[in-house]
Design a protein around this motif. Sequence first.
Motif, PDB file in Angstrom:
ATOM      1  N   ARG A 241      -8.080 -15.155  -8.666  1.00 21.24           N
ATOM      2  CA  ARG A 241      -8.439 -15.789  -9.921  1.00 21.24           C
ATOM      3  C   ARG A 241      -7.398 -16.827 -10.338  1.00 21.24           C
ATOM      4  N   ASP A 242      -6.126 -16.484 -10.157  1.00 18.16           N
ATOM      5  CA  ASP A 242      -5.072 -17.445 -10.505  1.00 18.16           C
ATOM      6  C   ASP A 242      -5.202 -18.723  -9.677  1.00 18.16           C
ATOM      7  N   THR A 243      -5.567 -18.553  -8.393  1.00 16.39           N
ATOM      8  CA  THR A 243      -5.659 -19.723  -7.526  1.00 16.39           C
ATOM      9  C   THR A 243      -6.853 -20.593  -7.895  1.00 16.39           C
ATOM     10  N   VAL A 244      -7.979 -19.958  -8.181  1.00 22.45           N
ATOM     11  CA  VAL A 244      -9.163 -20.716  -8.589  1.00 22.45           C
ATOM     12  C   VAL A 244      -8.896 -21.439  -9.900  1.00 22.45           C
ATOM     13  N   LYS A 245      -8.305 -20.710 -10.827  1.00 22.16           N
ATOM     14  CA  LYS A 245      -8.007 -21.302 -12.130  1.00 22.16           C
ATOM     15  C   LYS A 245      -6.931 -22.372 -11.999  1.00 22.16           C
ATOM     16  N   PHE A 770     -19.110 -21.166  -9.473  1.00 22.95           N
ATOM     17  CA  PHE A 770     -18.073 -20.238  -9.895  1.00 22.95           C
ATOM     18  C   PHE A 770     -18.740 -19.025 -10.519  1.00 22.95           C
ATOM     19  N   ASP A 771     -18.944 -18.031  -9.670  1.00 23.79           N
ATOM     20  CA  ASP A 771     -19.624 -16.813 -10.098  1.00 23.79           C
ATOM     21  C   ASP A 771     -18.611 -15.742 -10.477  1.00 23.79           C
ATOM     22  N   ALA A 772     -17.600 -15.591  -9.638  1.00 32.91           N
ATOM     23  CA  ALA A 772     -16.633 -14.513  -9.871  1.00 32.91           C
ATOM     24  C   ALA A 772     -15.617 -14.887 -10.936  1.00 32.91           C
ATOM     25  N   VAL A 773     -15.248 -16.157 -10.944  1.00 32.83           N
ATOM     26  CA  VAL A 773     -14.339 -16.636 -11.985  1.00 32.83           C
ATOM     27  C   VAL A 773     -15.111 -17.677 -12.781  1.00 32.83           C
TER      28      VAL A 773
END
Lengths: 781, 284
Positions: A241-245, A770-773
């Motif tokens: 999540r940190d990487t996607v964000k 972006f489904d998971a995040v």
Amino acid sequence: MATESRPEEQPPAGRGGRGDAGAPGGRRAAAVRRAVAIGVAATAAGVARRYLTARQDGQGQDPTHRDAGSAPAPETRPVAPGADLSRSAPADRSAVDTASTATSPPPAAVTREAPAPAAATATRPSRTNPAVAEDLDRRRSIGEEIHDAAPTGDLDTMWDDHLLNLKLVNPANRRRFKVIVVGTGLAGAGAAATLSELGYQVEAFTLHDAPRRAHSVAAQGGINAAKGYKADGDSIDRLFRDTVKGGDFRAREADVHRLSEMSVRVIDHMTALGVPFAREYGGQIATRSFGGVQVSRTFYARGQTGQQLQIAGAQQLLKEVGAGRLTLHTRQEMLDLIVADGRAVGIVTRDMVTGDIVPHTAHAVVLATGGYGNVYFKSTLAKSSNVTATWRAHKRGALFANPCMIQFHPTSLPLTSEWQSKLTLMSESLRNDGRVWVPKEPGDDRAPEDIPEEERDYYLERMYPSFGNLAPRDISSRAAKIQLDAGKGVGPLRNGVYLDFRDAIARLGRKTMEERYGNLLELYTDATGEDPYTSPMRIAPGPHFAMGGLWTDYNQMSNVPGLFVGGEASFNYHGANRLGANSLLSASVDGWFVLPWTVADYLAPQLGQEPVPHDHPAVTSAVAEASGRVDQLLGIGGTTGPDVYHKELGQLLTDHVGVERSAEGLAKGADAIKDLKDDFWTNVRVVGHGQQLNQELERAGRLADYLELAELMALDALDRDESAGAHFRSEHQTEDGEALRDDEHWTSSSAWEAAPPDGTPTRRSEPLTFDAVPLATRSYK
Amino acid sequence: MRLTLEVWRQADAATPGRFERYEVDGVTAEVSMLELLDILNAQLVAEGREPVAFDHDCREGICGTCGIMVNGQPHGPEDHTPACLQRVRAFSDGDVVTLEPWRAGAFPVLRDLVVDRSALDRIIASGGYISTATNAAPEALSLPVNKHQSEAAMDHAACIGCGACVAACPNGAAQLFAGAKVAHLAELPQGQVERYERVRSMVATMESEFGSCTNYGECVPACPAAIGLDVIAHLNRDFRTAVVSERRGEVPERTDVRWLARLRGEAWWQSDPDDRPGDTPKRS
């Protein structure tokens, strides 16, 4: 976990963010939370395995766990109707491409399964300024959408499921396949060593004199891994999540999830190879924090983490050389990719000592040739880092994705002299204990020690209280630029901001600081003659990491079958901004834990075929073209050396495609770059001849490709009519000056087709979901 | 400031070389040794002459690519500092500065200041690694490592592979380079399995390509990573153990000085002065 305050990211009540233990999420989230608790308590056995258990526990029990918004939960990643996506062999991919285009006018409407309320409708944004849109239409055309043919299903099990579907090569048959690996950095050495261990014939190429020199060696601060060794709420899903964000929602979820999963194994592997990771007194591995996160998951070996990982990789490569299984070609520069019948079948190299230009053919080609940040001339990259290998592949048909996405590192050293040849990088880890500030008054000439506390502006702490000095790189760099533009820069050239260790030294003592950062602070003293223990360091943003690169699918294969790309040369993990300590991670994961599996899948159906013979017309013509280009460069006979052009190009890029961009500036910049390119091809002087060690020729050849890349960077930045991460368009900002994304039109990666002769490049979009995040505005305040 | 440079020019490995004299003006104190060559080369290119070829890459002291003899000293006048981080402020206006390639039998000159250092890689290829296949590693925490040992391993692992030790050595020996790798891997539990095969094989390759060590110690100040002479003691000790055990027909056991020390009731470093933890090298 609960310390993070990002209300805008919490999924609606009752839906449950995947793996988000803070939300009232279903049993899966609880399982993950349980796994983390166990993982922290017990240390000896495989944490990774526990995660697997956790996944199985919860798999499929919560039908709403990936629901991002009001739309119905999408079952799958966006795929073309009717395409078989269980594997991604070349045939499947082309099926996807054609299916998505042939059946769908407009493609987006059919191929996307209403993932989020935004982003589903249009491929062409409506521009507020018709003149800009018109200008843009002259510069580029828009092609069909592209999809990555990733497998479908739950992110948590996707990679494992995918491995089951990949084809295998019988151990006895592996020696019948030849694989070329270009680049011996962390990604290249890992891939080459592993493929060689498995029994394939591997030929590794590097332009250095030794595999250990690759620029991975210079990464200082560390490598992220979701080991969860500290009781701070870290997990695979949180790194994901940190990487996607951190990438400002411009990277692929599936790929980033795999990155996080594999991070755990990378640490195990590197420890086994003898990397002396920093240890606690009890013998456990120590970790520290990095920008953009609130957990401590960065593993390090003093300030030389990249060096230690790189040396471990190079040693494994040399182990295979010593065993006679792998052929290493040093001081060989790749000049072109050979494509025959639509497949990558080899490369053309120039021997940098003798000047011989020869072809090498194989069943597959892996490019792990690093990033292109050196296009700015004064960057944090090594001097021989270049884009030639990936750019030549691009010219042979490989899509180049997100070229405008370039990260400016906030803690490089400001320029001090005209002859300074590069920007020295200081590890971002210094921001753990250093405080960033400028004088409140512009033009304050006092020595830093003489500026009282109340006249200092600790602007990162002020603007981003929750992340403070550890705000992500793009945000820190831009914040620094705002201060510099306001005339508050410090130092003789007023081109830096202070990074001050005074408070940390008072709190921790000088000795602790020496232990943590000794070599970095010494490097600073070497470079500037100043002592950072007594007066604050000066830092400034500098071009650093290329998030963009060759487009690849989930298998790290480009759209040219047989051409694999790994590490910084590819594009898929970091979106619009890379988190600190994620680059060593992505290179390691690609090299050791992805490419060896996916390359085999591509090779398996080719059993019994020989590599293309050297008299094949595709081979002879590629060699002739490469030689012709070298002769052309040598024959121009102008008056100006390549470095002069490179400096000028760097200045153009810094001015127009830098930390902040605008439509007007980009258009101007693109035109100026084109003029510079034309001038280069009529007026460059390359002294010496081709049959010798000729560094001017090397520089000229690389610069020729940089000039073309720079044009595409400007074009991509002009085309992407939004701000996202490191790509900050001044027209698109919030009231308080933060990047303003346009999710409706730009939740996509741009993958560029090279311009045909006398034509314009074509942009193809890969829609992202972006489904998971769930898509959210990044906030580090 | 104005400097006179005496630079070694050699067209290729087969052609004899010679010194050429160049004048460089307007050099400021922060300029590094390599940037000094940049300035000279810009001048030469502007005049249409062939620039001086020299190896360089990261320019921040970590890749080990650069390496030139400056006035007969590897990398330059400052100890423990690679050429890319050595500044011209060490010189005064009007000085004559001699720039040569590494001088060692094992490092043939390829052109001007560029030499072939692949012999170093051949030492590594013959054993300077831990054989672990990808995907076969155990959980990283399954083997705790004593902090002192880990720090010592890191001290030795800091070698940047530039070859300055060989260039500094009157014998052209590579003991410091090989010793650093042997000591790095021998300090870690992961390195024990192959410890003695490793040292035998690496020494055999080293001796076939490089000169012999006679403890001049010139290598130590030249080393940018501040590798100490203790690694040569380490190399010799492990090599001796390997050879003696083989003669006796035994499998060499780990010589654990720390265990012996504990039996004698001493702190472990008292038995092994080479490994004293207080000796923190400058650049690491």
